[in-house]
Every structure is written in C-alpha cells, then in structure tokens.
Design an enzyme around this catalytic site. Structure first.
Site, PDB file in Angstrom:
ATOM      1  N   ASP A 214      47.849  23.658  34.765  1.00 25.71           N
ATOM      2  CA  ASP A 214      46.615  24.098  34.125  1.00 25.71           C
ATOM      3  C   ASP A 214      46.694  25.586  33.777  1.00 25.71           C
ATOM      4  O   ASP A 214      47.174  26.399  34.573  1.00 25.71           O
ATOM      5  CB  ASP A 214      45.447  23.840  35.085  1.00 25.71           C
ATOM      6  CG  ASP A 214      44.104  24.190  34.492  1.00 25.71           C
ATOM      7  OD1 ASP A 214      43.684  23.511  33.542  1.00 25.71           O
ATOM      8  OD2 ASP A 214      43.466  25.147  34.991  1.00 25.71           O
ATOM      9  N   GLU A 274      65.163  20.358  41.707  1.00 26.82           N
ATOM     10  CA  GLU A 274      65.625  19.789  42.971  1.00 26.82           C
ATOM     11  C   GLU A 274      65.187  18.337  43.129  1.00 26.82           C
ATOM     12  O   GLU A 274      65.856  17.538  43.782  1.00 26.82           O
ATOM     13  CB  GLU A 274      65.068  20.586  44.160  1.00 26.82           C
ATOM     14  CG  GLU A 274      65.633  21.966  44.351  1.00 26.82           C
ATOM     15  CD  GLU A 274      65.031  22.622  45.585  1.00 26.82           C
ATOM     16  OE1 GLU A 274      64.767  21.904  46.587  1.00 26.82           O
ATOM     17  OE2 GLU A 274      64.792  23.849  45.547  1.00 26.82           O
TER      18      GLU A 274
END
Length: 552
Positions: A214, A274
């Site tokens: 956001d 990751e």
C-alpha cells in the site's frame, strides 16, 4: 458448477519463478465478501468458503485487503498489530486455513501490507509520543512547530487539510499523509526498516505468496522538510485525490517518492526472493506515476510489478488515450512491469464511472486481457456491478463524511458482494450488513448469472481463459499500437505466437485494415470480428477483432 466453470480450475499456467508475470489477481475486500458468522461483516472463513467460486473464474491469485488488528478508523488501513488478525475477521488459525484452501485451488495469495503508517493506537506510536527520548522516539516523523506555532511546512494530507497534527505530550507535530489517526513511520530510522522486514517475514513464513504494498512511494520523506512547490492549474491531474481536495494543487516532490525509498525496496525484494514471493506496489502520484513505475520495477532488485493508476481515471480511456499511455510507459518503463486495473476499493466502479453500456463493459474487459502487464480485478466487477448509491446516514467512510457532498467517499464501491438474489442481503450475511446491499445489485447476483450463459460473469470467464491459453497475451511483447479513429490496434508476440488485436472503443461502427500476412480469426466466443470480403475489418459498436498469424 457447469462444465465451463470446471475447466477454469486448472493448474496455473506460470508455475515457475515468474509466476506473477501476466497473472490475473482478484482483489477481495474482506469486510464485504462473505460473512460466515452473521455479524454483518465479512471475514476470513467467509473468503475460504467462496474460494471455489474465485478459482472458477480462472484467476491466478487473490489479493486480500487488510485484515490485521485495527481500530478501523480507515477500515484496516490503520494497523495496530501487524502480527495478528482483527477479531472481526477471525484468527490466525482462520488465516492459515485460508492459505491452505487457496493453495488447494491453485490460487496464490497476496496480502495487503500497509507499511507507510500505522494506527495511532499502535503500541509503537503510543511509546513514541510519550516522550522525546524513549527507545521509539524516532520511529515516527516528528518535527517542531515554526516560531509562530504553525506546522513545519506546507505538506497536505490526501484526506484533506495539513498532514501535520499537533501532539500535546511531545509538544511537536507528527506527520500523517492520510487520516490524523494514521501517523507515518520514519523510514530514516534503521530499526523501523528492520522491524517492518520482520513483519513481512512473519507472513511469508505463514505461506503468503506475495504482497500488495500500500502507498509504496510514501515510505520516505525529505529529511529537510522542504515545502512542496505549487502545481500550475493546467498541470493538475487529480488521480490520487478528488479535484475538490487542494492536495492536487501541490507538486509532491518532498513528502513522497524520495530516492532513499529504493534502499528499503531492495531489502524487501531480497527477502521475498528467499520465499519465491512477489510484490505489486501501489504507486500514488498524479504527475509521475508511470516514471515511478519504471523506477520501481525495472530490473530484478526492486518490485516485481507496480499498480498503475492511468486506467483508474474518471474518463473512459479512448483509443488515443491508451496509445498515449502505452507510448509513455514504453519510454519511461519499457523494462518494467505494470499491473492494470479499472476498479478497486478506492474509486467508483468503472461501469458507472465511465457510463458504459454492457457492450462497452465487455469490450474493455477483453481489451484488458490483451494488454501487456498483470491484471487486478475487483470483487463484483465480473458481475458488472454498478456503483451503489449510499445515503449520507448509511455512510461509513471518513473521507466521504469529510468531503460530502462534493465527494461521497468510497462506500459505493465497497458494498457487500451479491451471491444470491433470494434475500435482501444477497447471500452475504444472515445479519445486518455493515453497508446496505444495493437493490440494483441483487438482479446481478452470482447465482442468477451462473444460470445465464449470456451473463457478464461468463464473458469474464471466457476472456480470462482466452488470455491463459495464449502466452503472447500473458507475457509477450506489445508492439505497433496505434489509434485509427476510435479503433485501438496493436500486436502481441511471444515465442513465435503473434496476435493482432483491434478494439472499437465507441458506440458507432468503425472500419480499419488488417495487417499484412495470413491471419486466422480467434476469440469468436468474445465477439471477435473477422475480415470482410474486401479484406478490411468492419467492427460494430464496442466490438473486438482478434487474429492469430498463420505459421508458414
């Protein structure tokens, strides 16, 4: 479910590390999707209950708007605990169930991370405001008043008025780009960045596949707190705020989109890589939106994709406008990746906003499925829902209450999803809904449209299936875009597949030429036109033409 629906539950077409490229993402506003316990507010178990329907649409992922613990001054975009679910939406166990259910239906899950600010009820802010020398004193943006007691500079809030609020304990102002109950975090403080990355890791470990970030360009501010310069009237382009809000009168070069933001985004990308996760950033800017998109998504160190506002504008995009936007995007973000949307939880629904006929509504959806980039669809869009009319006494949005009646807020696009027309709540809740269900929406309910092969819902399914079946549309290059009067023309190409696309974006017939070469008409199920005996394309009102180049 009918046979067409069952076909659409197939496994993802992009299972590799770039699964997000060209993905179709379905935005769910949890308060308004499905209430499972009768309290009138949608919840996580309600979302899980409706996932078979979402999967049947043929989307690749869901984006779930905030469900974190919050006092709900801005309906979840004011977070008071990043590590838990607000009780009105359920529990962490419910969230874990939702993740498992989504993955069983081959749906990726994006969650809405609100990192630029917290609630003023967050323990971090309570500690920060308690004194000027506590451990979190620098976690938010604090500044002394000018000698005359006025705010430190001229920065304005998107929700109206100054973006500075006086605090009587510290005897300083704090920054809030949105509501005064949403103080901005200080990203110049290393501990803030570290802690927010820990928040992201917490949810990645729980199994989320990505984040919708956001207000991603609001993270950092100018440490010198310099005034924003005024914006000439002729350059004002009200996208992030309504024209009646003087926020649009400034060139926001110091209160957002600072270069230091890229440092944090690189850290976020490293973390996401990751876990094989992805992020779509919401870039809010009236003047430089596409440039920022390019800055934030080019290469493999920052965001995967960025949410573009150009098709969220008030006016229906003409062939010339889309050509202009695409040319600009190619210049400033040719190596980046956009995510397009017509509607979301912050703007009036596009069918109403653009005053579309049903034929126009279908044509724009087919066009979106052919554009280069990923796609965000907003819940109920697939039903052709218009903007709901909300009486002032039913209004919930603080933005609308403040700006009424010149701006009526965002409640009209946030009313409950309509599942079944058999009751006044549309199958959303057995209790009293938090916003009234629009009577205009009931005859467009899911159950009603499922049994009507000509319904908009099935056009959405067909258009998404068409996109999924053509790699050139999901991830190919877009070339040769031009406007031929009201007709938008372009090519999509990937790995030997070349598709010609033309769209008559008007309510009047139009004619254009086919490109040279041998072409096969495709997309007949979407109303696609084929060449006439004279070799030209005669397009009816709001009609597309889609053709595949024949291989030699």
């Amino acid at each position: 479910m009918n046979q067409e629906t069952e076909i659409e539950t197939a496994a993802p077409v992009n299972p590799g590390p770039e699964w997000w490229r060209g993905a179709i993402i379905y935005q769910i506003y949890p308060r308004s999707f499905q209430d499972s316990n009768g309290d009138g507010i949608g919840d996580l178990l309600g979302i899980a209950q409706r996932l078979p329907y979402v999967a049947s649409l043929g989307v690749d992922a869901v984006w779930i708007s905030p469900f974190f613990t919050s006092p709900m001054k801005d309906f979840g975009y004011d977070v008071s605990d990043y590590y838990d679910v607000d009780p009105m939406f359920g529990s962490l166990a419910d969230f874990d169930h939702l993740i498992r259910a989504a993955h069983e239906h081959h749906l990726k899950v994006f969650i809405d991370l609100v990192l630029s600010h917290t609630s003023d009820e967050h323990p971090w802010f309570r500690e920060s405001r308690s004194s000027r020398d506590n451990p979190k004193a620098n976690w938010y943006v604090w500044a002394d008043a000018k000698p005359d007691g006025t705010p430190p500079n001229n920065w304005l809030s998107i929700f109206g008025g100054s973006s500075w609020q006086w605090d009587t304990t510290r005897c300083q102002y704090y920054l809030h780009n949105f509501l005064q109950e949403q103080p901005d975090l200080n990203f110049h403080e290393p501990e803030v960045q570290k802690t927010l990355l820990d928040v992201a890791r917490f949810w990645l470990v729980r199994g989320v596949d990505g984040f919708r970030l956001d207000t991603v360009n609001f993270y950092t501010h100018d440490v010198q707190l310099r005034d924003n310069p005024p914006l000439p009237v002729e350059e004002r382009n009200p996208i992030t705020a309504p024209a009646v809000n003087p926020y649009t009168w400034q060139n926001h070069i110091y209160d957002k989109t600072r270069p230091e933001n890229l440092v944090f985004l690189r850290k976020m990308r490293d973390l996401m890589d990751e876990y094989g996760a992805a992020a779509v950033g919401e870039v809010g800017d009236d003047q430089r939106g596409l440039e920022i998109l390019g800055e934030y998504t080019t290469g493999d160190e920052l965001l995967n994709m960025s949410y573009a506002f150009e098709l969220l504008a008030d006016h229906a995009p003409s062939a010339g406008y889309i050509t202009k936007v695409t040319e600009h995007l190619h210049r400033v973000a040719g190596l980046g990746w956009a995510c397009w949307a017509f509607s979301n939880h912050d703007v009036p629904r596009h069918g109403t906003r653009w005053k579309l006929t049903e034929a126009g509504y279908r044509c724009y959806l087919t066009l979106m499925m052919c554009l280069r980039g990923s796609v965000c669809l907003y819940q109920g869009e697939e039903l052709g829902l218009p903007e709901a009319e909300i009486a002032f006494e039913d209004l919930q949005d603080p933005y609308g209450k403040r700006m009424w009646p010149a701006f009526k807020g965002r409640d009209g696009c946030r009313t409950p999803m309509v599942w079944d027309a058999s009751n006044q709540n549309g199958g959303f809740s057995s209790g009293h809904p938090w916003l009234p269900v629009s009577h205009d929406h009931l005859n467009r309910a899911v159950a009603t449209q499922e049994h009507d092969p000509s319904a908009v819902l099935h056009h959405y399914r067909r258009a998404m299936s068409f996109r999924r079946n053509h790699p050139a549309l999901r991830k190919g290059a877009l070339t040769d875009m031009s406007a031929d009067g009201t007709i938008l023309r372009f090519m999509r190409e990937h790995d030997g597949e070349q598709i010609f696309c033309a769209f008559n974006l008007s309510g009047e017939p139009a004619v254009t030429d086919m490109p040279d070469g041998r072409w096969h008409q495709i997309g007949i199920e979407l109303g696609s036109a084929g060449p006439a005996p004279d070799g030209r394309l005669h397009l009816g009102p709001w009609q597309p033409a889609l053709a595949l180049r024949a291989k030699h």
